[in-house]
Scaffold this motif. Structure first.
Motif, PDB file in Angstrom:
ATOM      1  N   PRO A 301       0.822  -1.214   0.000  1.00 33.61           N
ATOM      2  CA  PRO A 301       0.000   0.000   0.000  1.00 33.61           C
ATOM      3  C   PRO A 301       0.857   1.266   0.000  1.00 33.61           C
ATOM      4  O   PRO A 301       1.763   1.407   0.822  1.00 33.61           O
ATOM      5  CB  PRO A 301      -0.805  -0.115   1.303  1.00 33.61           C
ATOM      6  N   ASN A 302       0.571   2.155  -0.937  1.00 35.87           N
ATOM      7  CA  ASN A 302       1.281   3.429  -0.989  1.00 35.87           C
ATOM      8  C   ASN A 302       0.335   4.498  -1.522  1.00 35.87           C
ATOM      9  O   ASN A 302      -0.760   4.194  -2.013  1.00 35.87           O
ATOM     10  CB  ASN A 302       2.531   3.333  -1.866  1.00 35.87           C
ATOM     11  N   VAL A 303       0.755   5.760  -1.431  1.00 33.60           N
ATOM     12  CA  VAL A 303      -0.105   6.889  -1.775  1.00 33.60           C
ATOM     13  C   VAL A 303       0.250   7.417  -3.157  1.00 33.60           C
ATOM     14  O   VAL A 303       1.421   7.671  -3.465  1.00 33.60           O
ATOM     15  CB  VAL A 303       0.027   8.012  -0.725  1.00 33.60           C
ATOM     16  N   PHE A 304      -0.791   7.607  -3.972  1.00 30.51           N
ATOM     17  CA  PHE A 304      -0.637   8.099  -5.339  1.00 30.51           C
ATOM     18  C   PHE A 304      -1.584   9.284  -5.547  1.00 30.51           C
ATOM     19  O   PHE A 304      -2.495   9.526  -4.757  1.00 30.51           O
ATOM     20  CB  PHE A 304      -0.945   6.990  -6.352  1.00 30.51           C
ATOM     21  N   ILE A 305      -1.356  10.000  -6.649  1.00 27.13           N
ATOM     22  CA  ILE A 305      -2.207  11.137  -6.982  1.00 27.13           C
ATOM     23  C   ILE A 305      -2.599  11.036  -8.449  1.00 27.13           C
ATOM     24  O   ILE A 305      -1.819  10.573  -9.292  1.00 27.13           O
ATOM     25  CB  ILE A 305      -1.490  12.480  -6.685  1.00 27.13           C
ATOM     26  N   GLN A 306      -3.826  11.483  -8.758  1.00 25.15           N
ATOM     27  CA  GLN A 306      -4.345  11.428 -10.127  1.00 25.15           C
ATOM     28  C   GLN A 306      -5.284  12.607 -10.339  1.00 25.15           C
ATOM     29  O   GLN A 306      -5.981  13.031  -9.407  1.00 25.15           O
ATOM     30  CB  GLN A 306      -5.112  10.110 -10.351  1.00 25.15           C
ATOM     31  N   GLN A 316       3.153   8.569  -8.295  1.00 20.97           N
ATOM     32  CA  GLN A 316       3.475   8.226  -6.908  1.00 20.97           C
ATOM     33  C   GLN A 316       3.715   9.507  -6.124  1.00 20.97           C
ATOM     34  O   GLN A 316       4.464  10.389  -6.540  1.00 20.97           O
ATOM     35  CB  GLN A 316       4.713   7.335  -6.859  1.00 20.97           C
ATOM     36  N   LEU A 317       3.064   9.629  -4.951  1.00 17.77           N
ATOM     37  CA  LEU A 317       3.175  10.842  -4.140  1.00 17.77           C
ATOM     38  C   LEU A 317       4.088  10.646  -2.938  1.00 17.77           C
ATOM     39  O   LEU A 317       4.734  11.586  -2.482  1.00 17.77           O
ATOM     40  CB  LEU A 317       1.783  11.294  -3.675  1.00 17.77           C
ATOM     41  N   VAL A 318       4.141   9.434  -2.404  1.00 15.70           N
ATOM     42  CA  VAL A 318       4.913   9.153  -1.198  1.00 15.70           C
ATOM     43  C   VAL A 318       6.040   8.175  -1.537  1.00 15.70           C
ATOM     44  O   VAL A 318       5.806   7.140  -2.166  1.00 15.70           O
ATOM     45  CB  VAL A 318       4.011   8.570  -0.092  1.00 15.70           C
ATOM     46  N   PHE A 319       7.258   8.516  -1.099  1.00 18.79           N
ATOM     47  CA  PHE A 319       8.428   7.686  -1.399  1.00 18.79           C
ATOM     48  C   PHE A 319       9.088   7.159  -0.126  1.00 18.79           C
ATOM     49  O   PHE A 319      10.217   6.701  -0.153  1.00 18.79           O
ATOM     50  CB  PHE A 319       9.438   8.489  -2.211  1.00 18.79           C
ATOM     51  N   GLN A 320       8.384   7.235   0.983  1.00 18.76           N
ATOM     52  CA  GLN A 320       8.916   6.790   2.267  1.00 18.76           C
ATOM     53  C   GLN A 320       7.956   5.757   2.852  1.00 18.76           C
ATOM     54  O   GLN A 320       6.743   5.928   2.843  1.00 18.76           O
ATOM     55  CB  GLN A 320       9.048   8.000   3.208  1.00 18.76           C
ATOM     56  N   TYR A 361       9.461  16.466   0.239  1.00 17.30           N
ATOM     57  CA  TYR A 361       9.832  16.424   1.656  1.00 17.30           C
ATOM     58  C   TYR A 361       8.674  15.901   2.499  1.00 17.30           C
ATOM     59  O   TYR A 361       7.516  16.263   2.288  1.00 17.30           O
ATOM     60  CB  TYR A 361      10.237  17.820   2.151  1.00 17.30           C
ATOM     61  N   ALA A 362       8.980  15.024   3.475  1.00 14.49           N
ATOM     62  CA  ALA A 362       7.979  14.477   4.389  1.00 14.49           C
ATOM     63  C   ALA A 362       8.312  14.908   5.813  1.00 14.49           C
ATOM     64  O   ALA A 362       9.418  14.663   6.302  1.00 14.49           O
ATOM     65  CB  ALA A 362       7.926  12.961   4.291  1.00 14.49           C
ATOM     66  N   ARG A 363       7.372  15.557   6.477  1.00 13.00           N
ATOM     67  CA  ARG A 363       7.542  15.981   7.868  1.00 13.00           C
ATOM     68  C   ARG A 363       6.957  14.910   8.789  1.00 13.00           C
ATOM     69  O   ARG A 363       5.787  14.563   8.693  1.00 13.00           O
ATOM     70  CB  ARG A 363       6.845  17.315   8.108  1.00 13.00           C
ATOM     71  N   ARG A 364       7.773  14.392   9.673  1.00 11.80           N
ATOM     72  CA  ARG A 364       7.317  13.368  10.620  1.00 11.80           C
ATOM     73  C   ARG A 364       6.557  14.034  11.754  1.00 11.80           C
ATOM     74  O   ARG A 364       7.027  15.001  12.354  1.00 11.80           O
ATOM     75  CB  ARG A 364       8.510  12.586  11.166  1.00 11.80           C
TER      76      ARG A 364
END
Length: 420
Positions: A301-306, A316-320, A361-364
């Motif tokens: 499972p991962n996050v994508f955008i369309q 693909q939106l999330v790479f972490q 960039y991903a903010r935790r």
């Protein structure tokens, strides 16, 4: 002194500056006003409102809050006490009292403003004693507006959630944001995935699962229950447009689930994704011109955008992370839950991250425990989520602009899904 780092980016097309939520947002807090909260007496109802107000003010983050549960004096009638608080550099005193008639309860807020020697008294009434949290929330909203701080009106909104009761039994319940007030709206059956149908919270969607999954819309005021659509597999409303006329749904009429767009006025259904695996949990983004969703296209499972068009290009939106299964959106931002190994124990945990469609960039946002099902507030500045740590469950609130988190323990509640 608490130091917070503040960063801004310039908005395209004008010279206004806007806050980038993916950066650690913090700011100087020395200049926020001091407020002393006191109660008139030790009556149980007075103290409930009093304690809830203290909690609300702390969550808002726009006051330095001082309180003492042992104070039982009508301080605004005592000039010596007033001078004592003035000498302690208090800017405001908020005094709480109440009156009750039958099932109706009225909370009374008396505010003393030292800057101009002004005294204001306001009353807030609820038709059920159990609704006292909303009295405190309304008081906090007034105090926030009084000092012209950033809007915090989301604290007055209902949360709606599905609560697990047992095998094939879930109830739909409404509560305040602290889950202190609770009222069951729908029971008797497997009722899941509630979603508010409009910003006024007069109606909501939910899924009833029998031989098939059916989405219904329920009217909070007249009890009308309207069937929307059914599917042999999954049928869930994952997001609602701001004007309430468009729904993003996860449907599985044949095979595994895809994302569908449903138009409430025409009842037209349009399939947006067509993938042999699983596409679910779609949410509007970027002024509702696109949507983010969860898919197993990478084998996990991962996050994508369309774009909001059938079979448009998927990015693909999330790479972490390797298991990013729940998300929420606000404007260009996505908050999601990601499975990863705990640095100390090596055990699998879920942490929350915030990303933007405009950057990588991903903010935790979390560090401890299992943190799931994040949901943005109506203004995008707060995030509610479920947290489990050491066998204890809680609702968490992350305040992005002040970089603080708050936890509210959940007792005897098993939440399957929620919306606010």
């Amino acid at each position: 002194m608490i130091l917070l780092s503040l960063f801004f980016f310039m908005m395209c097309g004008n010279k206004l500056w806007a806050e980038d939520k993916t950066i650690m947002i913090t700011k100087e807090t020395d200049n926020i006003p001091n407020i002393q909260v006191v109660s008139v007496d030790g009556n149980e109802n007075t103290m409930k409102i009093y304690k809830m107000l203290v909690q609300d003010l702390r969550v808002m983050g726009h006051f330095n809050v001082y309180y003492d549960d042992t104070l039982r004096t009508n301080v605004l009638q005592n000039n010596l006490a007033l001078q004592d608080y003035r000498n302690k550099n208090m800017n405001f005193i908020a005094q709480i009292s109440h009156k009750k008639q039958g099932d109706t309860i009225t909370g009374i807020l008396t505010l003393y403003d030292f800057s101009n020697n002004q005294q204001v008294s306001l009353e807030y009434t609820q038709d059920e004693v159990e609704k006292y949290p909303f009295i405190a929330h309304a008081m906090a909203t007034y105090l926030n507006e009084y000092i012209k701080a950033a809007d915090i009106s989301w604290i007055n909104r209902y949360v709606i959630f599905s609560s697990y009761l047992g095998s094939a039994k879930n109830s739909i319940v409404i509560s305040d944001y602290t889950y202190t007030y609770q009222k069951t709206i729908i029971s008797n059956g497997l009722n899941v995935f509630p979603k508010w149908a409009n910003s006024k919270q007069t109606e909501f969607y939910y899924t009833l699962i029998t031989d098939e999954a059916t989405i219904y819309k329920y009217n909070m005021y007249n009890g009308e229950n309207t069937r929307i659509i059914s599917s042999q597999g999954m049928a869930v409303v994952s997001d609602v447009s701001q004007d309430g006329t468009k729904l993003l749904m996860s449907l599985a009429p044949v095979g595994l689930s895809d994302v569908f767009l449903y138009e409430t006025q025409t009842k037209k259904t349009t399939q947006l994704t067509n993938y042999s695996g699983i596409d679910v949990n779609a949410h509007f983004m970027n002024n509702e011109k696109s949507f983010a969703f969860v898919s197993d296209r990478l084998g996990y499972p991962n996050v994508f955008i369309q774009d909001l068009k059938p079979n448009a290009n998927v990015t693909q939106l999330v790479f972490q992370g390797k298991n990013n299964s729940t998300l929420s959106t606000f404007g260009q931002y996505v908050v999601y839950s990601s499975r990863e190994s705990d640095e100390e124990t090596g055990l699998n945990v879920f942490n929350l991250y915030l990303v933007s469609s405009q950057s990588d960039y991903a903010r935790r946002l979390s560090k401890i425990g299992t943190n799931r099902i994040p949901k943005f507030s109506s203004d995008g500045d707060s995030i509610m989520y479920l947290r489990q740590d050491k066998g204890e469950n809680a609702i968490g609130i992350i305040r992005l602009s002040i970089n603080k988190s708050f936890l509210f323990p959940l007792k005897n509640i098993k939440i399957q899904a929620f919306d606010w």
